[in-house]
Design a protein around this motif. Structure first.
Motif, PDB file in Angstrom:
ATOM      1  N   ASP A  90     -14.135  -4.150 -33.966  1.00 55.95           N
ATOM      2  CA  ASP A  90     -13.432  -3.753 -34.996  1.00 55.95           C
ATOM      3  C   ASP A  90     -14.036  -3.874 -36.422  1.00 55.95           C
ATOM      4  O   ASP A  90     -13.493  -3.214 -37.449  1.00 55.95           O
ATOM      5  CB  ASP A  90     -12.188  -4.679 -35.262  1.00 55.95           C
ATOM      6  CG  ASP A  90     -11.223  -4.458 -33.938  1.00 55.95           C
ATOM      7  OD1 ASP A  90     -11.482  -3.240 -33.210  1.00 55.95           O
ATOM      8  OD2 ASP A  90     -10.172  -5.083 -33.944  1.00 55.95           O
ATOM      9  N   ASP A  91     -14.963  -4.633 -36.742  1.00 50.73           N
ATOM     10  CA  ASP A  91     -15.785  -4.660 -38.086  1.00 50.73           C
ATOM     11  C   ASP A  91     -16.408  -3.203 -38.235  1.00 50.73           C
ATOM     12  O   ASP A  91     -16.126  -2.796 -39.487  1.00 50.73           O
ATOM     13  CB  ASP A  91     -16.610  -5.809 -38.167  1.00 50.73           C
ATOM     14  CG  ASP A  91     -17.473  -5.733 -37.287  1.00 50.73           C
ATOM     15  OD1 ASP A  91     -17.686  -4.976 -36.154  1.00 50.73           O
ATOM     16  OD2 ASP A  91     -18.635  -6.658 -37.502  1.00 50.73           O
ATOM     17  N   VAL A 130     -13.080  -7.949 -42.033  1.00 48.18           N
ATOM     18  CA  VAL A 130     -12.716  -8.279 -40.605  1.00 48.18           C
ATOM     19  C   VAL A 130     -13.491  -8.781 -39.712  1.00 48.18           C
ATOM     20  O   VAL A 130     -13.145  -9.610 -38.788  1.00 48.18           O
ATOM     21  CB  VAL A 130     -12.636  -6.487 -40.150  1.00 48.18           C
ATOM     22  CG1 VAL A 130     -12.363  -6.460 -38.512  1.00 48.18           C
ATOM     23  CG2 VAL A 130     -11.588  -5.771 -40.901  1.00 48.18           C
ATOM     24  N   ARG A 131     -14.997  -8.752 -40.105  1.00 43.97           N
ATOM     25  CA  ARG A 131     -15.886  -9.683 -38.947  1.00 43.97           C
ATOM     26  C   ARG A 131     -15.780 -11.046 -39.218  1.00 43.97           C
ATOM     27  O   ARG A 131     -15.635 -11.894 -38.191  1.00 43.97           O
ATOM     28  CB  ARG A 131     -17.408  -9.064 -39.381  1.00 43.97           C
ATOM     29  CG  ARG A 131     -18.345 -10.036 -38.777  1.00 43.97           C
ATOM     30  CD  ARG A 131     -19.781  -9.819 -39.219  1.00 43.97           C
ATOM     31  NE  ARG A 131     -20.151  -8.624 -38.721  1.00 43.97           N
ATOM     32  CZ  ARG A 131     -21.324  -7.969 -38.864  1.00 43.97           C
ATOM     33  NH1 ARG A 131     -22.042  -8.470 -39.522  1.00 43.97           N
ATOM     34  NH2 ARG A 131     -21.458  -6.628 -38.399  1.00 43.97           N
ATOM     35  N   PHE A 168     -12.854 -12.733 -40.710  1.00 41.83           N
ATOM     36  CA  PHE A 168     -11.573 -13.341 -40.399  1.00 41.83           C
ATOM     37  C   PHE A 168     -10.945 -12.795 -38.872  1.00 41.83           C
ATOM     38  O   PHE A 168      -9.851 -13.599 -38.373  1.00 41.83           O
ATOM     39  CB  PHE A 168     -10.576 -12.810 -41.548  1.00 41.83           C
ATOM     40  CG  PHE A 168     -10.677 -13.547 -42.759  1.00 41.83           C
ATOM     41  CD1 PHE A 168     -10.386 -14.777 -43.113  1.00 41.83           C
ATOM     42  CD2 PHE A 168     -11.565 -12.989 -43.901  1.00 41.83           C
ATOM     43  CE1 PHE A 168     -10.595 -15.488 -44.140  1.00 41.83           C
ATOM     44  CE2 PHE A 168     -11.637 -13.244 -45.140  1.00 41.83           C
ATOM     45  CZ  PHE A 168     -11.371 -14.772 -45.291  1.00 41.83           C
ATOM     46  N   TYR A 169     -11.626 -11.793 -38.324  1.00 41.76           N
ATOM     47  CA  TYR A 169     -10.967 -11.435 -37.056  1.00 41.76           C
ATOM     48  C   TYR A 169     -12.192 -11.540 -36.031  1.00 41.76           C
ATOM     49  O   TYR A 169     -12.169 -10.438 -35.196  1.00 41.76           O
ATOM     50  CB  TYR A 169     -10.406  -9.989 -37.168  1.00 41.76           C
ATOM     51  CG  TYR A 169      -9.170 -10.133 -38.088  1.00 41.76           C
ATOM     52  CD1 TYR A 169      -7.918 -10.061 -37.180  1.00 41.76           C
ATOM     53  CD2 TYR A 169      -9.226 -10.019 -39.512  1.00 41.76           C
ATOM     54  CE1 TYR A 169      -6.664 -10.019 -37.984  1.00 41.76           C
ATOM     55  CE2 TYR A 169      -7.895 -10.157 -40.176  1.00 41.76           C
ATOM     56  CZ  TYR A 169      -6.865  -9.971 -39.608  1.00 41.76           C
ATOM     57  OH  TYR A 169      -5.626 -10.213 -40.049  1.00 41.76           O
ATOM     58  N   ARG A 170     -13.134 -12.537 -36.152  1.00 44.10           N
ATOM     59  CA  ARG A 170     -14.049 -12.704 -35.163  1.00 44.10           C
ATOM     60  C   ARG A 170     -13.597 -12.822 -33.812  1.00 44.10           C
ATOM     61  O   ARG A 170     -14.231 -12.215 -32.824  1.00 44.10           O
ATOM     62  CB  ARG A 170     -14.828 -13.947 -35.513  1.00 44.10           C
ATOM     63  CG  ARG A 170     -16.313 -13.870 -34.565  1.00 44.10           C
ATOM     64  CD  ARG A 170     -16.745 -15.298 -35.060  1.00 44.10           C
ATOM     65  NE  ARG A 170     -17.207 -15.075 -36.462  1.00 44.10           N
ATOM     66  CZ  ARG A 170     -18.510 -14.640 -37.136  1.00 44.10           C
ATOM     67  NH1 ARG A 170     -19.291 -13.933 -36.084  1.00 44.10           N
ATOM     68  NH2 ARG A 170     -18.715 -14.551 -38.282  1.00 44.10           N
ATOM     69  N   ASN A 171     -12.589 -13.332 -33.432  1.00 48.58           N
ATOM     70  CA  ASN A 171     -12.079 -13.777 -32.111  1.00 48.58           C
ATOM     71  C   ASN A 171     -10.689 -13.164 -31.782  1.00 48.58           C
ATOM     72  O   ASN A 171      -9.948 -13.380 -30.833  1.00 48.58           O
ATOM     73  CB  ASN A 171     -12.029 -15.370 -31.923  1.00 48.58           C
ATOM     74  CG  ASN A 171     -13.284 -15.996 -32.011  1.00 48.58           C
ATOM     75  OD1 ASN A 171     -14.247 -15.518 -31.593  1.00 48.58           O
ATOM     76  ND2 ASN A 171     -13.329 -17.136 -32.828  1.00 48.58           N
ATOM     77  N   LYS A 172     -10.179 -12.130 -32.598  1.00 45.56           N
ATOM     78  CA  LYS A 172      -8.725 -11.430 -32.292  1.00 45.56           C
ATOM     79  C   LYS A 172      -8.997 -10.314 -32.988  1.00 45.56           C
ATOM     80  O   LYS A 172      -9.782  -9.651 -33.939  1.00 45.56           O
ATOM     81  CB  LYS A 172      -7.890 -12.139 -33.046  1.00 45.56           C
ATOM     82  CG  LYS A 172      -7.973 -12.643 -34.735  1.00 45.56           C
ATOM     83  CD  LYS A 172      -6.765 -13.402 -35.017  1.00 45.56           C
ATOM     84  CE  LYS A 172      -7.232 -13.922 -36.480  1.00 45.56           C
ATOM     85  NZ  LYS A 172      -5.958 -14.505 -37.350  1.00 45.56           N
ATOM     86  N   PRO A 173      -8.156  -9.109 -32.327  1.00 44.60           N
ATOM     87  CA  PRO A 173      -8.245  -7.931 -32.532  1.00 44.60           C
ATOM     88  C   PRO A 173      -7.636  -7.533 -34.076  1.00 44.60           C
ATOM     89  O   PRO A 173      -6.366  -8.371 -34.432  1.00 44.60           O
ATOM     90  CB  PRO A 173      -7.508  -6.997 -31.599  1.00 44.60           C
ATOM     91  CG  PRO A 173      -6.632  -8.390 -30.978  1.00 44.60           C
ATOM     92  CD  PRO A 173      -7.386  -9.443 -31.311  1.00 44.60           C
ATOM     93  N   TYR A 174      -8.041  -6.839 -34.877  1.00 43.90           N
ATOM     94  CA  TYR A 174      -7.608  -6.265 -36.194  1.00 43.90           C
ATOM     95  C   TYR A 174      -6.749  -5.048 -35.769  1.00 43.90           C
ATOM     96  O   TYR A 174      -5.523  -5.007 -36.435  1.00 43.90           O
ATOM     97  CB  TYR A 174      -8.580  -6.143 -37.194  1.00 43.90           C
ATOM     98  CG  TYR A 174      -8.044  -5.714 -38.560  1.00 43.90           C
ATOM     99  CD1 TYR A 174      -7.269  -6.521 -39.306  1.00 43.90           C
ATOM    100  CD2 TYR A 174      -8.029  -4.424 -38.878  1.00 43.90           C
ATOM    101  CE1 TYR A 174      -6.787  -6.378 -40.616  1.00 43.90           C
ATOM    102  CE2 TYR A 174      -7.791  -4.076 -40.159  1.00 43.90           C
ATOM    103  CZ  TYR A 174      -6.922  -4.795 -40.858  1.00 43.90           C
ATOM    104  OH  TYR A 174      -6.349  -4.313 -42.012  1.00 43.90           O
ATOM    105  N   ASN A 213      -1.164  -6.934 -40.552  1.00 43.68           N
ATOM    106  CA  ASN A 213      -2.467  -6.662 -41.033  1.00 43.68           C
ATOM    107  C   ASN A 213      -2.199  -5.522 -41.889  1.00 43.68           C
ATOM    108  O   ASN A 213      -3.069  -5.317 -42.836  1.00 43.68           O
ATOM    109  CB  ASN A 213      -3.175  -6.271 -39.901  1.00 43.68           C
ATOM    110  CG  ASN A 213      -3.696  -7.342 -38.906  1.00 43.68           C
ATOM    111  OD1 ASN A 213      -3.581  -8.416 -39.188  1.00 43.68           O
ATOM    112  ND2 ASN A 213      -4.263  -7.078 -37.628  1.00 43.68           N
TER     113      ASN A 213
END
Length: 300
Positions: A93-94, A140-141, A143-149, A277
């Motif tokens: 996602d990032d 995104v990398r 804050f959303y490392r372990n969940k989808p954005y 989001n």
């Protein structure tokens, strides 16, 4: 009364004609170059983006993603299905955030249109959009490392309109679609610019956007939300405002919030992001535009 109306029409036509002749060839050049990119190298750009997303890790991947987003000729409704296809192939996602953010802000046509603003403002636009894409990817990398954005469920790859076997006809059809998509907004932008020139004194624009630069940046970021017409349609307005005293930082803020919050873009993004989001996205755009405007004014 008829004489007054006639006189006002003559004045408005005068301003319209000046603006039209000033930027018409920038618009034409942008249409042609954008169509050439779309017809001849669009597939290569997206294939390279997929390769980078799968093979190049870290910040370098985000840098390349932001560059590829700028050179991609697709609109937002074309970019999202492309990113959906990338996501299905395992691209994170990032990377998609960097690619999509810079794609929202710029494309080859808009870069050519923006040359009418002069080299300084053009540089500000390209560099700020490039940095905005990288920043979106980094956030995104982190804050959303372990969940989808993103949520791309329901999106298929975009339909390819450039299928005519005759490559010249394919290019001509693409140019025609670009003219239909942007021509009306281009004329609306010139009309709005003519109205500003006729009825809004230049010292008002200087006071709002130039003398008090902090307030000018905030105001430009705010009016970019409802006033952004589309692509090259804003160029005549920005030219007029800069001539009236708008600071480079205020112009930068407007050029970030405008395309980022254009109604058609927001509609597509709302589907992929969800309410939470989506609100985060809007907050990021506003904060980044204000910071960018303040930094540009300090530098320039």
């Amino acid at each position: 009364m008829s004489e007054i109306i006639k006189r006002e029409f003559i004045y408005l036509w005068y301003y319209f004609d000046i603006q039209f002749r000033q930027i018409f060839w920038y618009w034409v050049s942008g249409i042609v170059i954008g169509s050439v990119v779309s017809v001849f190298v669009k597939e290569q750009i997206h294939a390279f983006a997929q390769f980078i997303g799968q093979k190049v890790p870290g910040i370098l991947g985000l840098i390349l993603a932001s560059i590829l987003g700028i050179v991609s000729p697709l609109c937002m409704y074309g970019t999202i299905p492309v990113c959906a296809a990338f996501s299905c192939k395992g691209i994170k996602d990032d990377f998609l955030a960097s690619f999509m953010m810079s794609s929202i802000l710029l494309n080859p046509q808009l870069v050519i249109y923006s040359t009418a603003l002069g080299p300084g403002i053009l540089t500000v636009r390209v560099v700020s959009c490039f940095i905005c894409g990288i920043t979106a990817g980094l956030l995104v990398r982190f804050f959303y490392r372990n969940k989808p954005y993103f949520n791309f469920s329901g999106f298929d790859e975009p339909h390819n309109h450039d299928t005519d076997p005759n490559i010249i006809i394919r290019l001509i059809k693409n140019i025609g679609r670009n003219i239909r998509a942007t021509g009306g907004w281009f004329l609306i932008g010139i009309v709005l610019s003519a109205l500003f020139q006729r009825y809004v004194p230049q010292d008002v624009m200087g006071t709002l956007f130039g003398k008090n630069r902090g307030f000018g940046v905030l105001l430009a970021a705010a009016i970019g939300v409802p006033l952004y017409v589309c692509g090259g349609g804003t160029i005549p307005l920005i030219i007029e405002w800069l001539a009236g005293g708008m600071s480079a930082g205020s112009a930068a803020a407007f050029m970030i919030t405008g395309p980022s919050t254009k109604i058609t873009n927001l509609g597509a993004l709302k589907i992929t992001l969800g309410v939470k989001n989506f609100c985060i996205y809007i907050g990021f755009v506003v904060i980044f535009s204000v910071i960018t405007g303040a930094v540009v004014d300090l530098i320039m």
